[in-house]
Write a protein that holds these residues in place. Structure first.
Motif, mmCIF file in Angstrom:
data_model
loop_
_atom_site.group_PDB
_atom_site.id
_atom_site.type_symbol
_atom_site.label_atom_id
_atom_site.label_comp_id
_atom_site.label_asym_id
_atom_site.label_seq_id
_atom_site.Cartn_x
_atom_site.Cartn_y
_atom_site.Cartn_z
ATOM 1 N N VAL A 6 0.706 -1.189 0.054
ATOM 2 C CA VAL A 6 -0.026 0.068 -0.061
ATOM 3 C C VAL A 6 0.948 1.459 -0.110
ATOM 4 O O VAL A 6 1.777 1.275 0.966
ATOM 5 N N VAL A 7 0.315 2.262 -0.807
ATOM 6 C CA VAL A 7 1.197 3.568 -0.802
ATOM 7 C C VAL A 7 0.072 4.600 -0.738
ATOM 8 O O VAL A 7 -0.982 4.697 -1.428
ATOM 9 N N LEU A 8 -0.123 5.109 0.461
ATOM 10 C CA LEU A 8 -1.180 6.053 0.730
ATOM 11 C C LEU A 8 -0.465 7.381 0.799
ATOM 12 O O LEU A 8 0.443 7.672 1.202
ATOM 13 N N VAL A 9 -1.050 8.164 -0.070
ATOM 14 C CA VAL A 9 -0.406 9.500 -0.511
ATOM 15 C C VAL A 9 -1.443 10.493 -0.035
ATOM 16 O O VAL A 9 -2.722 10.624 -0.849
ATOM 17 N N MET A 10 -1.198 11.216 0.985
ATOM 18 C CA MET A 10 -2.043 12.272 1.657
ATOM 19 C C MET A 10 -1.700 13.591 1.148
ATOM 20 O O MET A 10 -0.308 13.716 1.377
ATOM 21 N N GLY A 11 -2.500 14.462 0.833
ATOM 22 C CA GLY A 11 -1.930 15.846 0.651
ATOM 23 C C GLY A 11 -1.384 15.931 -0.841
ATOM 24 O O GLY A 11 -0.715 17.197 -0.823
ATOM 25 N N MET A 12 -1.029 15.143 -1.576
ATOM 26 C CA MET A 12 -0.587 15.097 -2.686
ATOM 27 C C MET A 12 -1.618 15.308 -3.784
ATOM 28 O O MET A 12 -2.709 14.812 -3.756
ATOM 29 N N THR A 53 -8.656 16.589 17.915
ATOM 30 C CA THR A 53 -9.399 15.361 18.570
ATOM 31 C C THR A 53 -10.049 14.574 17.341
ATOM 32 O O THR A 53 -10.523 13.419 17.798
ATOM 33 N N SER A 54 -10.113 15.014 16.284
ATOM 34 C CA SER A 54 -10.841 14.471 15.327
ATOM 35 C C SER A 54 -10.306 14.719 13.889
ATOM 36 O O SER A 54 -9.765 15.858 13.811
ATOM 37 N N ARG A 55 -10.292 13.912 12.854
ATOM 38 C CA ARG A 55 -9.652 14.237 11.513
ATOM 39 C C ARG A 55 -10.214 13.465 10.458
ATOM 40 O O ARG A 55 -10.656 12.464 10.632
ATOM 41 N N VAL A 56 -10.433 13.911 9.264
ATOM 42 C CA VAL A 56 -10.695 13.341 8.216
ATOM 43 C C VAL A 56 -9.792 13.536 7.134
ATOM 44 O O VAL A 56 -9.437 14.548 6.677
ATOM 45 N N GLU A 57 -9.436 12.375 6.687
ATOM 46 C CA GLU A 57 -8.414 12.223 5.382
ATOM 47 C C GLU A 57 -8.785 11.766 4.113
ATOM 48 O O GLU A 57 -9.703 10.642 4.023
ATOM 49 N N LYS A 58 -8.666 12.418 3.105
ATOM 50 C CA LYS A 58 -8.991 11.841 1.693
ATOM 51 C C LYS A 58 -7.705 11.622 0.836
ATOM 52 O O LYS A 58 -6.905 12.687 0.856
ATOM 53 N N GLY A 59 -7.760 10.852 -0.002
ATOM 54 C CA GLY A 59 -6.572 10.478 -0.742
ATOM 55 C C GLY A 59 -6.767 9.448 -1.771
ATOM 56 O O GLY A 59 -7.772 8.889 -2.067
ATOM 57 N N GLU A 73 -11.102 7.286 2.096
ATOM 58 C CA GLU A 73 -11.489 8.335 3.214
ATOM 59 C C GLU A 73 -11.296 7.553 4.516
ATOM 60 O O GLU A 73 -11.541 6.498 4.749
ATOM 61 N N ILE A 74 -10.623 8.549 5.396
ATOM 62 C CA ILE A 74 -10.284 7.809 6.711
ATOM 63 C C ILE A 74 -10.877 8.800 7.755
ATOM 64 O O ILE A 74 -10.533 9.950 7.660
ATOM 65 N N TYR A 75 -11.462 8.306 8.856
ATOM 66 C CA TYR A 75 -12.053 9.159 9.814
ATOM 67 C C TYR A 75 -11.545 8.674 10.996
ATOM 68 O O TYR A 75 -11.318 7.531 11.311
ATOM 69 N N SER A 76 -10.819 9.645 11.703
ATOM 70 C CA SER A 76 -10.172 9.126 12.901
ATOM 71 C C SER A 76 -10.623 10.316 14.192
ATOM 72 O O SER A 76 -10.922 11.378 13.963
ATOM 73 N N GLN A 81 -9.663 5.724 17.631
ATOM 74 C CA GLN A 81 -10.615 5.145 16.839
ATOM 75 C C GLN A 81 -10.263 5.561 15.413
ATOM 76 O O GLN A 81 -9.800 6.558 14.961
ATOM 77 N N ARG A 82 -10.674 4.551 14.441
ATOM 78 C CA ARG A 82 -10.371 4.690 13.069
ATOM 79 C C ARG A 82 -11.297 4.203 12.076
ATOM 80 O O ARG A 82 -11.624 2.773 12.481
ATOM 81 N N VAL A 83 -11.925 4.417 11.099
ATOM 82 C CA VAL A 83 -12.465 3.694 10.057
ATOM 83 C C VAL A 83 -11.971 4.247 8.721
ATOM 84 O O VAL A 83 -12.030 5.445 8.557
ATOM 85 N N GLU A 84 -11.947 3.205 7.727
ATOM 86 C CA GLU A 84 -11.268 3.489 6.344
ATOM 87 C C GLU A 84 -12.551 3.001 5.573
ATOM 88 O O GLU A 84 -12.924 1.849 5.771
ATOM 89 N N PHE A 85 -12.672 3.776 4.227
ATOM 90 C CA PHE A 85 -13.415 3.275 3.233
ATOM 91 C C PHE A 85 -12.744 3.427 2.062
ATOM 92 O O PHE A 85 -12.162 4.632 1.779
ATOM 93 N N LEU A 86 -12.516 2.385 1.349
ATOM 94 C CA LEU A 86 -12.007 2.281 0.181
ATOM 95 C C LEU A 86 -13.022 1.974 -1.112
ATOM 96 O O LEU A 86 -13.893 1.201 -0.833
ATOM 97 N N TYR A 87 -13.130 2.845 -1.977
ATOM 98 C CA TYR A 87 -14.052 2.682 -3.048
ATOM 99 C C TYR A 87 -13.459 2.229 -4.280
ATOM 100 O O TYR A 87 -12.706 2.982 -5.125
ATOM 101 N N ALA A 88 -13.343 0.954 -4.126
ATOM 102 C CA ALA A 88 -12.742 0.019 -5.405
ATOM 103 C C ALA A 88 -13.791 -0.718 -5.871
ATOM 104 O O ALA A 88 -14.296 -1.805 -5.536
#
Length: 191
Positions: A6-12, A53-59, A73-76, A81-88
């Motif tokens: 896995v290569v997770l590229v956030m903010g690029m 205290t919370s964060r949403v990441e999209k990449g 998308e990652i919700y932390s 606590q964390r949940v990840e959703f992959l749209y494949a």
């Protein structure tokens, strides 16, 4: 044995060109502590991280084995606590992973549906779910070592090998100029 890198590229930028990479092991190695300190500073510093205290990441999530990229998308939520959703589309539905501070789970319709994580997968998800991970990298791995200087898209990066107490080793690539984590190679799944 299923291995996915896995290569997770956030903010690029999502439309970035393929990563071109070269290695130069003849150059002097940087110090792990200095690299991590520069990273923490580049991402706002310890105090800034501790205010969150919370964060949403999209990449993008890249499966280098198959040569595919998908939105993620990652919700932390602090502390872990964390949940990840992959749209494949190839997964016949939404793929998800989560961790509630104690238990981890995965849902993937191409595998076994919903299942509980254990062993190396659970250890990896536990590390991933540490909300303050960027300022705790030195504590989340049993060993961190600088293993080289490389070029990615014409930019010099310091490569760290990160060996956890449990789970799979990773490689972290920090931009030498900005200090930002620009790439991360890891194996997801059972090994």
């Amino acid at each position: 044995m299923k291995v996915i890198i896995v290569v997770l590229v956030m903010g690029m930028p999502i439309c970035s060109p393929p990563l071109l990479q070269t290695t130069d092991r003849s150059r002097p190695q940087a110090d792990v502590e200095r690299i991590l300190a520069k990273y923490v500073q580049a991402t706002g510093g310890v105090a800034a991280h501790q205010k969150l205290t919370s964060r949403v990441e999209k990449g993008e999530w890249e499966n280098t084995t198959r040569g595919t990229r998908f939105p993620i998308e990652i919700y932390s939520k602090a502390p872990n606590q964390r949940v990840e959703f992959l749209y494949a589309p190839e997964n016949r539905g939404l793929t998800g992973r989560g961790y509630d501070g104690t238990h981890g789970w995965s849902m993937n319709m191409t595998e076994t549906g919903l299942r509980q994580l254990e062993g190396a997968e659970l250890a990896t998800m536990r590390r991933e779910s540490d909300f303050y991970r960027p300022i705790r990298l030195d504590r989340l791995y049993a060993r961190l070592a600088v293993i080289g200087v490389e070029q990615i898209n014409g930019r010099e990066v310091h490569v760290l090998e990160a060996d956890p107490e449990s789970g799979n080793p990773e490689k972290l690539y920090f931009d030498a100029q900005t200090g930002l984590l620009t790439r991360r190679d890891m194996v997801y799944g059972k090994t």
